[in-house]
Design a protein around this motif. Structure first.
Motif, PDB file in Angstrom:
ATOM      1  N   GLU A   1       0.787  -6.912  -8.547  1.00  0.00           N
ATOM      2  CA  GLU A   1       0.827  -6.982 -10.007  1.00  0.00           C
ATOM      3  C   GLU A   1      -0.410  -6.341 -10.619  1.00  0.00           C
ATOM      4  OE1 GLU A   1       1.490 -11.129 -11.006  1.00  0.00           O
ATOM      5  OE2 GLU A   1       3.592 -10.641 -11.398  1.00  0.00           O
ATOM      6  N   ASP A   2      -1.558  -6.588 -10.014  1.00  0.00           N
ATOM      7  CA  ASP A   2      -2.802  -5.975 -10.491  1.00  0.00           C
ATOM      8  C   ASP A   2      -2.713  -4.455 -10.439  1.00  0.00           C
ATOM      9  OD1 ASP A   2      -4.857  -7.348 -11.611  1.00  0.00           O
ATOM     10  OD2 ASP A   2      -5.958  -7.708  -9.762  1.00  0.00           O
ATOM     11  N   ALA A   3      -2.256  -3.936  -9.293  1.00  0.00           N
ATOM     12  CA  ALA A   3      -2.212  -2.482  -9.090  1.00  0.00           C
ATOM     13  C   ALA A   3      -1.209  -1.831 -10.042  1.00  0.00           C
ATOM     14  CB  ALA A   3      -1.858  -2.179  -7.644  1.00  0.00           C
ATOM     15  N   LEU A   4      -0.067  -2.474 -10.241  1.00  0.00           N
ATOM     16  CA  LEU A   4       0.926  -1.905 -11.158  1.00  0.00           C
ATOM     17  C   LEU A   4       0.410  -1.926 -12.596  1.00  0.00           C
ATOM     18  CD1 LEU A   4       4.283  -3.374  -9.771  1.00  0.00           C
ATOM     19  CD2 LEU A   4       3.316  -1.089  -9.426  1.00  0.00           C
ATOM     20  N   ALA A   5      -0.299  -2.985 -12.958  1.00  0.00           N
ATOM     21  CA  ALA A   5      -0.855  -3.062 -14.315  1.00  0.00           C
ATOM     22  C   ALA A   5      -1.876  -1.952 -14.554  1.00  0.00           C
ATOM     23  CB  ALA A   5      -1.487  -4.432 -14.531  1.00  0.00           C
TER      24      ALA A   5
ATOM     25  N   SER B   1       0.827  -1.214   0.000  1.00  0.00           N
ATOM     26  CA  SER B   1       0.000   0.000   0.000  1.00  0.00           C
ATOM     27  C   SER B   1       0.853   1.253   0.000  1.00  0.00           C
ATOM     28  CB  SER B   1      -0.927   0.001   1.225  1.00  0.00           C
ATOM     29  OG  SER B   1      -1.853  -1.062   1.157  1.00  0.00           O
ATOM     30  N   ALA B   2       1.949   1.240   0.757  1.00  0.00           N
ATOM     31  CA  ALA B   2       2.836   2.410   0.808  1.00  0.00           C
ATOM     32  C   ALA B   2       3.464   2.674  -0.558  1.00  0.00           C
ATOM     33  CB  ALA B   2       3.912   2.198   1.865  1.00  0.00           C
ATOM     34  N   LEU B   3       3.883   1.617  -1.253  1.00  0.00           N
ATOM     35  CA  LEU B   3       4.457   1.782  -2.591  1.00  0.00           C
ATOM     36  C   LEU B   3       3.426   2.361  -3.555  1.00  0.00           C
ATOM     37  CD1 LEU B   3       6.593   1.356  -4.808  1.00  0.00           C
ATOM     38  CD2 LEU B   3       5.743  -0.996  -5.021  1.00  0.00           C
ATOM     39  N   LEU B   4       2.215   1.848  -3.519  1.00  0.00           N
ATOM     40  CA  LEU B   4       1.175   2.327  -4.426  1.00  0.00           C
ATOM     41  C   LEU B   4       0.823   3.786  -4.138  1.00  0.00           C
ATOM     42  CD1 LEU B   4      -1.144  -0.825  -4.502  1.00  0.00           C
ATOM     43  CD2 LEU B   4       0.655  -0.170  -6.123  1.00  0.00           C
TER      44      LEU B   4
ATOM     45  N   GLY C   1      -0.710 -17.104  -8.453  1.00  0.00           N
ATOM     46  CA  GLY C   1      -0.947 -15.665  -8.437  1.00  0.00           C
ATOM     47  C   GLY C   1      -1.843 -15.240  -9.584  1.00  0.00           C
ATOM     48  N   LEU C   2      -1.621 -15.800 -10.768  1.00  0.00           N
ATOM     49  CA  LEU C   2      -2.465 -15.473 -11.914  1.00  0.00           C
ATOM     50  C   LEU C   2      -3.900 -15.919 -11.665  1.00  0.00           C
ATOM     51  CD1 LEU C   2      -2.764 -14.444 -14.804  1.00  0.00           C
ATOM     52  CD2 LEU C   2      -2.051 -16.711 -15.610  1.00  0.00           C
ATOM     53  N   LEU C   3      -4.062 -17.057 -11.035  1.00  0.00           N
ATOM     54  CA  LEU C   3      -5.411 -17.537 -10.737  1.00  0.00           C
ATOM     55  C   LEU C   3      -6.131 -16.556  -9.819  1.00  0.00           C
ATOM     56  CD1 LEU C   3      -7.437 -19.865 -11.042  1.00  0.00           C
ATOM     57  CD2 LEU C   3      -6.408 -20.924  -9.039  1.00  0.00           C
ATOM     58  N   PHE C   4      -5.437 -16.048  -8.811  1.00  0.00           N
ATOM     59  CA  PHE C   4      -6.042 -15.056  -7.920  1.00  0.00           C
ATOM     60  C   PHE C   4      -6.444 -13.801  -8.693  1.00  0.00           C
ATOM     61  CE2 PHE C   4      -5.059 -17.620  -4.428  1.00  0.00           C
ATOM     62  CZ  PHE C   4      -5.561 -17.056  -3.268  1.00  0.00           C
ATOM     63  N   ARG C   5      -5.604 -13.371  -9.611  1.00  0.00           N
ATOM     64  CA  ARG C   5      -5.899 -12.158 -10.390  1.00  0.00           C
ATOM     65  C   ARG C   5      -7.097 -12.361 -11.303  1.00  0.00           C
ATOM     66  NH1 ARG C   5      -0.786 -10.002 -13.398  1.00  0.00           N
ATOM     67  NH2 ARG C   5      -2.254  -8.327 -13.857  1.00  0.00           N
ATOM     68  N   LEU C   6      -7.189 -13.550 -11.897  1.00  0.00           N
ATOM     69  CA  LEU C   6      -8.277 -13.816 -12.855  1.00  0.00           C
ATOM     70  C   LEU C   6      -9.616 -14.003 -12.162  1.00  0.00           C
ATOM     71  CD1 LEU C   6      -6.490 -16.246 -15.341  1.00  0.00           C
ATOM     72  CD2 LEU C   6      -7.096 -13.864 -15.719  1.00  0.00           C
ATOM     73  N   VAL C   7      -9.583 -14.699 -11.046  1.00  0.00           N
ATOM     74  CA  VAL C   7     -10.853 -15.013 -10.383  1.00  0.00           C
ATOM     75  C   VAL C   7     -11.323 -13.847  -9.524  1.00  0.00           C
ATOM     76  CG1 VAL C   7     -11.974 -16.561  -8.718  1.00  0.00           C
ATOM     77  CG2 VAL C   7     -10.356 -17.484 -10.414  1.00  0.00           C
TER      78      VAL C   7
END
Length: 369
Positions: free
Chosen positions: A297-301, A263-266, A359-365
């Protein structure tokens, strides 16, 4: 008598680290900096502008870049003196000898083709030390100084050179290193009154009356103080840095070991102004759970399209994804998907590819907030 000192324009810089759209904006910003230099000369009543080498990225330029450079130079109200440097030396293929340059170069632009003093304004002459190859085998500045007589009484002489001074060079014994101690001696003797050097892209004072102006627009993430030119008063030797750069190249180094760290990085990224003119390299260390890494990864994308560049500096990053107990209720899976999840989770403790897939599964679902 005042003048503008600048260097290392490197017009036509490829900027391979930017995508096509950002690269076009960056190229335009470098041209805009040239126009701004002319405006600064007008506003501060400067008599001329000197560019201490590397005006162009190389001697092989598209004609369109050359024409755009001339258009920006035409707007400058005073003489502009160009010194060939290591990027654009006066060799057989020199851009300065190209018919397109010779034919279209504005009349108030002067190219220093040797070390003969050139009168550029009443009571001021320029002594240049141009490069004739990419790898000279001598101190070109010392060579230029050795061949001259002192200036006439009442005449200011400005030396314009290019290269690394010995005191700041990691290879101070290099044949082409500039002997800055000898340069200071020439200043004390009155052979010259000021020295402008190029090659170092950050604004740097080497000694009294010896300066690197730096590049007027940032060129590298390692630069400390780029994006400026210098306003020099010859009568007093006063030097005033003037801001020209609009872009930022920023390195963000951060340890990530928790959701709070992410969160601090974002938040730090969200607080950056002028994102479209900012390139960011992330140096990330630490360890994150699969859930936290997927969130990162989601937030950076999501943020990446806002920046000129946003991504990892791979050689300087080591972020480990570690399997931890996960809240399976956050993954509404059934059937084959649930079985695949269980298999990946079991393998993820020892298999990096399994962790990436999880990790990709978490992002997709998707996950619950």
């Amino acid at each position: 008598m005042r003048f503008i000192a600048t260097a290392d324009w490197q017009l036509g810089m490829t900027a391979h680290f930017l995508d096509e759209q950002a690269r076009a904006r960056y190229h335009q910003a470098r041209l805009d900096a040239v126009t701004e230099i002319g405006d600064l000369a007008r506003r501060h009543d400067a008599a001329f502008v000197v560019v201490a080498g590397d005006v162009f990225e190389s001697n092989q330029l598209r004609r369109s870049i050359l024409m755009q450079a001339f258009e920006a130079l035409r707007a400058c109200p005073v003489p502009v003196v160009l010194l060939p440097g290591n990027h654009d030396p006066l060799d057989a293929a020199s851009i300065y000898k190209d018919p397109a340059f010779v034919t279209n170069c504005p009349s108030h632009v002067i190219v220093l083709t040797d070390s003969s003093p050139v009168a550029v304004a009443p009571g001021v002459e320029i002594l240049g030390a141009p490069w004739f190859s990419k790898r000279p085998e001598t101190d070109l500045v010392a060579q230029a100084l050795a061949a001259i007589e002192p200036p006439s009484p009442g005449t200011y002489r400005v030396l314009v050179g290019h290269g690394a001074v010995a005191s700041l060079s990691p290879n101070r014994d290099s044949l082409d290193a500039i002997d800055d101690a000898a340069l200071s001696n020439s200043l004390d003797a009155g052979d010259i009154h000021f020295a402008v050097l190029g090659d170092r892209h950050s604004t740097t004072q080497v000694a009294p009356r010896v300066w690197y102006p730096g590049s007027p627009e940032v060129t590298s993430r390692r630069e400390v103080d780029p994006g400026q030119v210098l306003l020099v008063d010859l009568a007093t030797a006063a030097v005033t840095p003037l801001r020209t750069g609009q872009w930022k190249f920023q390195v963000i180094a951060q340890d990530l070991n928790s959701a709070a760290d992410v969160s601090a990085l974002l938040s730090q990224l969200d607080d950056i102004d002028a994102k479209a003119r900012t390139a960011v390299w992330l140096q990330l260390q630490g360890s994150l759970s699969i859930t936290e890494h997927a969130r990162l990864e989601d937030a950076l994308a999501q943020r990446e399209p806002l920046f000129a560049r946003l991504g990892l500096w791979q050689r300087h990053s080591h972020l480990v994804v570690v399997p931890k107990e996960l809240d399976e209720a956050d993954l509404p899976l059934t059937g084959f998907a649930k079985a695949a999840y269980a298999e990946l989770k079991a393998a993820s403790r020892d298999d990096a590819e399994a962790r990436d897939a999880l990790g990709l599964l978490f992002r997709l679902v998707g996950r619950k907030p």
